[in-house]
Design a protein around this motif. Sequence first.
Motif, PDB file in Angstrom:
ATOM      1  N   SER A 226     -34.444  75.564  68.768  1.00 36.91           N
ATOM      2  CA  SER A 226     -35.250  74.615  69.530  1.00 36.91           C
ATOM      3  C   SER A 226     -36.431  75.292  70.202  1.00 36.91           C
ATOM      4  O   SER A 226     -37.483  74.678  70.413  1.00 36.91           O
ATOM      5  N   LYS A 227     -36.266  76.571  70.536  1.00 38.39           N
ATOM      6  CA  LYS A 227     -37.333  77.309  71.213  1.00 38.39           C
ATOM      7  C   LYS A 227     -38.276  77.993  70.221  1.00 38.39           C
ATOM      8  O   LYS A 227     -39.497  77.993  70.404  1.00 38.39           O
ATOM      9  N   PHE A 228     -37.701  78.611  69.198  1.00 40.17           N
ATOM     10  CA  PHE A 228     -38.506  79.466  68.325  1.00 40.17           C
ATOM     11  C   PHE A 228     -38.344  79.167  66.844  1.00 40.17           C
ATOM     12  O   PHE A 228     -38.822  79.929  66.007  1.00 40.17           O
ATOM     13  N   GLY A 229     -37.640  78.074  66.497  1.00 41.90           N
ATOM     14  CA  GLY A 229     -37.356  77.793  65.091  1.00 41.90           C
ATOM     15  C   GLY A 229     -38.595  77.647  64.233  1.00 41.90           C
ATOM     16  O   GLY A 229     -38.594  78.008  63.065  1.00 41.90           O
ATOM     17  N   LYS A 230     -39.669  77.109  64.791  1.00 42.85           N
ATOM     18  CA  LYS A 230     -40.888  76.906  64.013  1.00 42.85           C
ATOM     19  C   LYS A 230     -41.890  78.029  64.206  1.00 42.85           C
ATOM     20  O   LYS A 230     -42.889  78.091  63.501  1.00 42.85           O
ATOM     21  N   ARG A 231     -41.631  78.894  65.157  1.00 44.01           N
ATOM     22  CA  ARG A 231     -42.526  80.019  65.406  1.00 44.01           C
ATOM     23  C   ARG A 231     -41.713  81.273  65.713  1.00 44.01           C
ATOM     24  O   ARG A 231     -41.696  81.739  66.850  1.00 44.01           O
ATOM     25  N   PRO A 232     -40.987  81.826  64.722  1.00 43.18           N
ATOM     26  CA  PRO A 232     -40.158  83.009  64.982  1.00 43.18           C
ATOM     27  C   PRO A 232     -40.971  84.208  65.459  1.00 43.18           C
ATOM     28  O   PRO A 232     -40.453  85.064  66.170  1.00 43.18           O
ATOM     29  N   MET A 233     -42.255  84.255  65.097  1.00 43.30           N
ATOM     30  CA  MET A 233     -43.097  85.358  65.552  1.00 43.30           C
ATOM     31  C   MET A 233     -43.245  85.362  67.074  1.00 43.30           C
ATOM     32  O   MET A 233     -43.426  86.427  67.687  1.00 43.30           O
ATOM     33  N   HIS A 234     -43.140  84.187  67.692  1.00 40.25           N
ATOM     34  CA  HIS A 234     -43.264  84.120  69.149  1.00 40.25           C
ATOM     35  C   HIS A 234     -42.121  84.853  69.840  1.00 40.25           C
ATOM     36  O   HIS A 234     -42.270  85.322  70.965  1.00 40.25           O
ATOM     37  N   PHE A 235     -40.970  84.929  69.192  1.00 38.22           N
ATOM     38  CA  PHE A 235     -39.830  85.657  69.767  1.00 38.22           C
ATOM     39  C   PHE A 235     -39.807  87.103  69.283  1.00 38.22           C
ATOM     40  O   PHE A 235     -39.892  88.041  70.082  1.00 38.22           O
ATOM     41  N   PHE A 236     -39.714  87.273  67.972  1.00 43.79           N
ATOM     42  CA  PHE A 236     -39.596  88.627  67.428  1.00 43.79           C
ATOM     43  C   PHE A 236     -40.871  89.429  67.644  1.00 43.79           C
ATOM     44  O   PHE A 236     -40.822  90.623  67.949  1.00 43.79           O
ATOM     45  N   GLY A 237     -42.012  88.785  67.470  1.00 48.83           N
ATOM     46  CA  GLY A 237     -43.276  89.486  67.664  1.00 48.83           C
ATOM     47  C   GLY A 237     -43.478  89.919  69.109  1.00 48.83           C
ATOM     48  O   GLY A 237     -43.928  91.042  69.371  1.00 48.83           O
ATOM     49  N   LEU A 238     -43.114  89.036  70.039  1.00 49.75           N
ATOM     50  CA  LEU A 238     -43.268  89.378  71.458  1.00 49.75           C
ATOM     51  C   LEU A 238     -42.337  90.518  71.839  1.00 49.75           C
ATOM     52  O   LEU A 238     -42.753  91.489  72.500  1.00 49.75           O
ATOM     53  N   MET A 239     -41.065  90.420  71.417  1.00 47.64           N
ATOM     54  CA  MET A 239     -40.109  91.489  71.705  1.00 47.64           C
ATOM     55  C   MET A 239     -40.547  92.799  71.072  1.00 47.64           C
ATOM     56  O   MET A 239     -40.502  93.868  71.688  1.00 47.64           O
ATOM     57  N   GLY A 240     -40.994  92.721  69.813  1.00 46.45           N
ATOM     58  CA  GLY A 240     -41.436  93.924  69.113  1.00 46.45           C
ATOM     59  C   GLY A 240     -42.642  94.560  69.769  1.00 46.45           C
ATOM     60  O   GLY A 240     -42.728  95.793  69.887  1.00 46.45           O
ATOM     61  N   GLY A 288     -39.409  98.220  67.686  1.00 47.06           N
ATOM     62  CA  GLY A 288     -40.484  97.266  67.937  1.00 47.06           C
ATOM     63  C   GLY A 288     -41.221  96.900  66.667  1.00 47.06           C
ATOM     64  O   GLY A 288     -41.538  95.726  66.421  1.00 47.06           O
ATOM     65  N   THR A 289     -41.488  97.898  65.834  1.00 48.50           N
ATOM     66  CA  THR A 289     -42.150  97.643  64.552  1.00 48.50           C
ATOM     67  C   THR A 289     -41.286  96.764  63.660  1.00 48.50           C
ATOM     68  O   THR A 289     -41.773  95.828  63.011  1.00 48.50           O
ATOM     69  N   GLN A 290     -39.963  97.033  63.627  1.00 44.17           N
ATOM     70  CA  GLN A 290     -39.061  96.248  62.797  1.00 44.17           C
ATOM     71  C   GLN A 290     -38.976  94.795  63.268  1.00 44.17           C
ATOM     72  O   GLN A 290     -38.939  93.863  62.459  1.00 44.17           O
ATOM     73  N   LEU A 291     -38.921  94.592  64.595  1.00 44.96           N
ATOM     74  CA  LEU A 291     -38.873  93.234  65.132  1.00 44.96           C
ATOM     75  C   LEU A 291     -40.149  92.470  64.787  1.00 44.96           C
ATOM     76  O   LEU A 291     -40.111  91.282  64.438  1.00 44.96           O
ATOM     77  N   GLY A 295     -40.371  89.018  62.539  1.00 44.09           N
ATOM     78  CA  GLY A 295     -41.067  87.794  62.911  1.00 44.09           C
ATOM     79  C   GLY A 295     -42.053  87.351  61.843  1.00 44.09           C
ATOM     80  O   GLY A 295     -42.155  86.162  61.512  1.00 44.09           O
ATOM     81  N   PHE A 296     -42.759  88.298  61.274  1.00 47.17           N
ATOM     82  CA  PHE A 296     -43.728  87.995  60.223  1.00 47.17           C
ATOM     83  C   PHE A 296     -43.030  87.448  58.981  1.00 47.17           C
ATOM     84  O   PHE A 296     -43.470  86.462  58.388  1.00 47.17           O
TER      85      PHE A 296
END
Length: 317
Positions: A226-240, A288-291, A295-296
């Motif tokens: 519900s939070k990141f399903g359509k934009r996984p980069m917003h989670f993984f990219g931010l964490m990475g 961080g690079t892997q996350l 996301g990508f």
Amino acid sequence: MQISIVIPLLNEADSLQELHQWIVTVMKQNNYSYELIFIDDGSTDDSWKKITTLQAENPNVKGIKFLKNFGKSQGLNAGFKKAQGDVIITMDADLQDSPEEIPELYNMVTQGGHDIVSGWKKKRYDSKIRKNIPSKLFNWAARKTSGIELNDFNCGLKAYQKKVIKSIDVTGEMHRYIPILAKNVGFKNIAEKPVQHQARKYGETKFGIDRFTNGFLDLITLWFLSKFGKRPMHFFGLMGTFMFLFGFISTSYIGIQKLLIVFYYHETAKLVTNNPLFYIALTTMILGTQLFIAGFIGEMILKNRKANNLYYIEKEI
């Protein structure tokens, strides 16, 4: 057609005749046009034989038989796709849900304008250890996660506007969280109605510890989607990005510290590999690079994914 009643079941042959007659009586008393859809989720008893017998007696009865047991959520999903009524009622096949609740549920949707009306079993006849306590934990976690103030997410007796069930896919163990799925696509008019709960008359409960753990895992999945399903980069990219920056800043600090020791203090600096922070920084940069890459890749999968079959239907009437 006014009402579609969707009933997923597993090994409930003993209760089907009685449940069918009870529902038919309620429908006739209220002059409802209806269809009754039974979904046999891979039963090993005579459930499908009972359904075909009922269909021969009553043309309003329809049936779907899965090739094997795929789960209640998949059963509901198949029933939702087949349903044609303006209001869809879901209930369990074990006679613990009362069809007498259907008229009021129907009125709350049609006259009250609610998108979903969820039943609330205030007084339960289940084992406190096996079902009551886990249900309370589920409901508390679901309320906190979703912001929907329902007391009983797990109640199988619910009513939906047709547009709601045609807008969602129910997978995994998500049948508990259909109101959350509906809210995520924009349906927010969700109400709750106290309903009568009855002791099981035939067979045994299908609830087990695996459903308890799977339900919580699905709730976490639902929150994430519900939070990141359509934009996984917003989670993984931010964490990475944060992890990579932490590692980069840490290694820069170590390098600058070594240069100062050598050129300013004219001392012999220790090897950077003797500093534990060096390994922590290196690890966080790699993670961080892997996350970021995860996301990508997630974004690419979303843009190119195709629908997968969640269940396989063996027979349909």
